[in-house]
Design an enzyme around this catalytic site. Structure first.
Site, short mmCIF file in Angstrom:
data_model
loop_
_atom_site.label_atom_id
_atom_site.label_comp_id
_atom_site.label_asym_id
_atom_site.label_seq_id
_atom_site.Cartn_x
_atom_site.Cartn_y
_atom_site.Cartn_z
N GLU A 42 0.82 -1.21 0.00
CA GLU A 42 0.00 0.00 0.00
C GLU A 42 0.86 1.26 0.00
O GLU A 42 0.58 2.22 -0.73
CB GLU A 42 -0.92 0.01 1.22
CG GLU A 42 -2.07 -0.98 1.16
CD GLU A 42 -3.08 -0.75 2.27
OE1 GLU A 42 -3.26 0.41 2.68
OE2 GLU A 42 -3.69 -1.74 2.73
N SER A 61 5.26 -20.14 -1.53
CA SER A 61 5.24 -21.59 -1.35
C SER A 61 4.67 -22.24 -2.60
O SER A 61 4.05 -21.57 -3.44
CB SER A 61 4.37 -22.00 -0.15
OG SER A 61 4.80 -21.36 1.04
N ASP A 121 -5.87 -9.97 1.18
CA ASP A 121 -5.63 -8.58 1.60
C ASP A 121 -6.20 -8.38 3.00
O ASP A 121 -7.34 -7.94 3.18
CB ASP A 121 -6.28 -7.61 0.62
CG ASP A 121 -5.87 -6.16 0.90
OD1 ASP A 121 -5.10 -5.92 1.85
OD2 ASP A 121 -6.32 -5.26 0.17
N ASP A 159 -4.86 -3.13 6.20
CA ASP A 159 -5.19 -1.83 5.65
C ASP A 159 -4.49 -0.74 6.47
O ASP A 159 -4.51 -0.77 7.70
CB ASP A 159 -6.70 -1.57 5.69
CG ASP A 159 -7.40 -2.02 4.41
OD1 ASP A 159 -6.71 -2.50 3.49
OD2 ASP A 159 -8.64 -1.91 4.34
#
Length: 822
Positions: A195, A262, A334, A337
């Site tokens: 971000e 991974s 996600d 924030d």
């Protein structure tokens, strides 16, 4: 003269004798902490005898009369082999490294205190199921039993490092295990930095349209389950053409290039030559000595489980039982924030909320620093999460005056029931039971790949934030924290997490690639860890109608770079076999020789070849030339080549070829010209760094795997005993992933990859194999400190059997733990 000579001889002999005695004394003191695996120890906290059988690779097979006793045995075994590692992990999570290492780790402690992970871990213990708490209590008792044995028998404080860094060792607690799980979440997180980088790039770029070039979205609809098998038709084309982070090795805050990766893939019986399901898994983390993974077998009341554990946690995180196999890959959900919080200009102890200004929640925290004064922090929390300093990921660069930054993150839960899920998966017998058990998993988000005797599945596990459809940045960039639409609206239901069960094609897997293409706010993520390895994986899976354990191993060890094979024809389109004859020793001649080598190269990132080094140096120099003038100092943050960016530029997608023109120059540079200049840059760097002829270069010399001791790895003399260095194949974008360091010096050192590999065939489960990147022991004097390292480097494995007789047949020792008499 003769007298002087005799005295010099005597002095030399004396010095030699003293040196030998000193070395012998040091060795004797250090070796006191080597565990005796053939031992019988009376301990507190057991209900019945526990047997720890260590097979010939020093993998403990733990047998007891109850699950609690087995977890006790695992705690004891972890403490025997990895005490130093466990204590360091706990200190890191607590923000108490500076008590031992002084000011060098102060910034790490400050950040960990601000995240308040350990306090949240203490709270989370109360949220766990009673049986999980019982397992944690038993495991802690096992660790503490080993601590008691060390103190009672004067066993060198348990590890040589404990003698060098003398500090009290508190008893192990259940919260310590929860905290280590959260610490893994820190190492696997990348969205916070993503971000900030996106925000900084948007501010730096003169043309806003170019943001989608340097930070491209993963293309396509997502790959998880493959379609039904269809062989490639003849003639089918096979390949398409600031402020730094704390660099201390103990820091869990990693560059987003190392935010977790991974591989895992599975085959149903219809795609398996043996008629049983197949599973391969190799989770990727930063390399250390010892590795983070520790192999163990637990004989629970529900049956035996064997695989990779993390010292400090009482669970097999990736492995198998007789009926079920499970593997983990980073899901890239996600789940972070960043918020910009507005301070009250009349009272900086308040911040703006949707309903007005509100007081920060605050608490003081004192950090004890060795050989320095204590440091007092004031921790501040908003409704969105803790405040972070402006130096963290350069948050100050995008925080306006009168504002501060906070972060909301699923790891920061005081009701973290992730260990409930780990326990449930170990006891599950079927894919459906494991998926159901994983519902309590919170963070860090993972893709759980599962196989039972007849079915395969993959489920994204972990809490997924519910965002408002009107979120101003859709979670892609820091957003105002006082606007209600930007705040999380709780969590999505577990049913919203992507799930793939029994696909018709019989093959599924994940290389950290995009798995689903769903519109915001149900999108899962805009940032994914791979767009390249998945292409090679897809081909390897679909060019065989049926697979075997060995074909899965072959894929796990594959070193062919799809990226090299697709980008080289593109960037060299106007350079191949062109130009006039050039004299030997000239830059033009050197360039022609490099191009001849690359033109005949298969794209295999083999350690013994020169082409991978030429290719990697060229791409690195090319990206650097393309972005330096647009991004300026921010270009240093892009220290790994982004293949989609290079492809967009050289295909001129939506005008992306504009990156080739140097804004500060009067002329207009073309992309072929930049490719030529970059190749010259790369060859000059190679000549200055490695010298010699191009044909004599070895990729493995530059691509050394750096399994370094996190504390003593830079200490002269000691580093030769503590560090494990190996020439390795693979690269950033191969299935045998060896993520390069990226930064100078040694930009191509292999610093991040598969610390564990396992391949399981459920037609014959005991034919399953596994390996870790170093060895079972964390003691550098133990032969098990690095005995698996050469196997790992050569792509070899050790058997992975639940047969107790096989473990006993070639055991290196059997430890018997007995209840202490009252």
């Amino acid at each position: 003269m003769a007298l002087i000579f005799r005295w010099l001889v005597r002095l030399a002999v004396l010095l030699i004798v003293l040196s030998v005695l000193s070395v012998t004394l040091i060795y004797w003191i250090a070796s006191r902490s080597l565990p005796d695996y053939d031992d019988k120890v009376a301990v507190r906290g057991l209900s019945a005898e526990v047997e720890i059988v260590r097979d010939n690779a020093n993998v403990p097979h733990i047998f007891g009369q109850s699950d609690a006793d087995v977890f006790f045995g695992l705690g004891f075994a972890h403490a025997q082999d990895r005490m130093w590692q466990m204590i360091n992990l706990r200190r890191t999570a607590q923000g108490r490294l500076s008590e031992v290492y002084g000011s060098a780790t102060l910034n790490i402690d400050k950040l960990l205190r601000r995240f308040d992970i350990y306090t949240l871990s203490v709270q989370s213990v109360e949220a766990l199921a009673p049986e999980t708490r019982a397992a944690l209590e038993a495991y802690s008792a096992g660790v503490n039993a080993r601590l008691a044995q060390i103190n009672t028998e004067a066993l060198g404080r348990g590890a040589p490092e404990m003698l060098l860094f003398n500090a009290p060792m508190a008893p192990w607690r259940p919260a310590d295990s929860v905290a280590i799980g959260k610490l893994m979440g820190l190492q696997l997180s990348g969205h916070l930095e993503a971000e900030v980088i996106r925000a900084r790039s948007s501010l730096a770029l003169p043309d806003a349209d170019r943001l989608s070039d340097i930070l491209p979205d993963a293309p396509g609809t997502g790959v998880a389950a493959l379609p039904e098998y269809a062989a490639l038709a003849p003639g089918t084309k096979r390949y398409s053409a600031n402020l730094p982070l704390d660099p201390h090795p103990l820091s869990p805050f990693k560059h987003m290039a190392f935010a977790g990766a991974s591989n895992a893939w599975a085959a149903a019986p219809s795609r398996s030559a043996s008629g049983g399901t197949l599973l391969a898994n190799d989770p990727h983390l930063g390399f250390t000595a010892p590795a983070i993974w520790y192999l163990a077998r637990l004989e629970l009341q529900s049956g035996g489980v064997i695989g990779g554990t993390i010292p400090g946690m009482p669970a097999v995180m990736t492995g198998r039982s007789a009926e079920l196999g499970w593997g983990l890959t980073s899901a890239y959900v996600d789940d972070q924030d960043v918020y910009i919080e507005e301070l009250n200009p009349e009272n900086p102890q308040e911040y703006r909320t949707p309903t007005g200004f509100k007081q920060f929640r605050t608490r003081s925290s004192i950090i004890t620093v060795k050989d320095a004064d204590p440091v007092t922090l004031t921790l501040r929390w908003t409704d969105n999460g803790p405040l972070l300093p402006g130096s963290h990921y350069n948050l100050a660069a995008i925080t306006p005056p009168g504002h501060v930054a906070s972060v909301n993150w699923t790891v920061l839960s005081g009701r973290d029931t992730t260990l409930d899920a780990a326990m449930g998966v170990m006891e599950a017998k079927t894919v459906e039971q494991a998926i159901d058990a994983a519902q309590s998993y919170i963070a860090p988000a993972q893709n759980l790949t599962l196989v039972d005797r007849s079915k395969i599945a993959m489920k994204t596990i972990g809490a997924m934030p519910r965002r408002d459809a009107n979120h101003q940045s859709q979670g892609r960039m820091p957003a105002p924290g006082w606007i209600g639409a930007n705040r999380w609206q709780g969590m999505l239901p577990y049913t919203a997490n992507p799930e793939f069960v029994a696909p018709a094609g019989g093959i599924l897997g994940n290389t950290n690639n995009k798995t689903v293409d769903r519109p915001f706010p149900n999108h899962v993520s805009f940032v994914w860890g791979d767009t390249q390895r998945v292409q090679r994986w897809n081909r390897l899976m679909q060019t065989r109608q049926v697979h075997t354990r060995d074909s899965f191993i072959e894929a796990q060890l594959d070193t062919v770079s799809f990226t090299a094979r697709s980008l080289l024809p593109l960037i060299g389109a106007e350079l191949w076999f062109t130009g006039e004859a050039a004299a030997d020793g000239t830059a033009q001649r050197q360039r022609q020789r490099a191009l001849i080598l690359l033109a005949a190269w298969s794209g295999e990132m083999n350690e013994h070849l020169p082409e991978p080094l030429i290719y990697m140096a060229w791409l690195r120099a090319l990206q650097d030339r393309l972005i330096q003038d647009e991004l300026g100092p921010l270009a240093a943050e892009f220290d790994h080549v982004e293949p989609l960016f290079i492809e967009r530029v050289f295909r001129d997608v939506n005008g992306a070829a504009a990156w080739c023109d140097v804004l500060q120059s009067a002329q207009t540079e073309s992309c072929p010209e930049m490719a030529r200049l970059a190749l010259d840059d790369a060859l000059l760097w190679i000549s200055e760094t490695w010298g010699g002829e191009l044909e004599s270069l070895r990729w493995g010399d530059a691509h050394q795997a750096t399994h370094d001791h996190q504390v003593l790895g830079d200490v002269p003399v000691l580093r030769y005993f503590m560090n494990i260095r190996q020439s390795t194949s693979g690269g950033d974008n191969t299935l045998l992933r060896g993520r390069t360091k990226g930064s100078d010096p040694d930009p191509f050192h292999n610093v991040h990859g598969a610390g564990y590999r396992g391949v399981y065939d459920f037609a014959d489960p005991d034919s399953s194999v596994f390996v870790t990147s170093t060895g079972q022991s964390g003691h550098f004097l133990s032969r098990h400190y690095d005995d698996l390292a050469q196997l790992w480097r050569r792509g070899e494995y050790i058997p992975m059997s639940l047969d107790a007789d096989l473990a006993r047949a070639a055991s290196v020792g059997i430890t018997i733990l007995t209840p202490e008499a009252p």
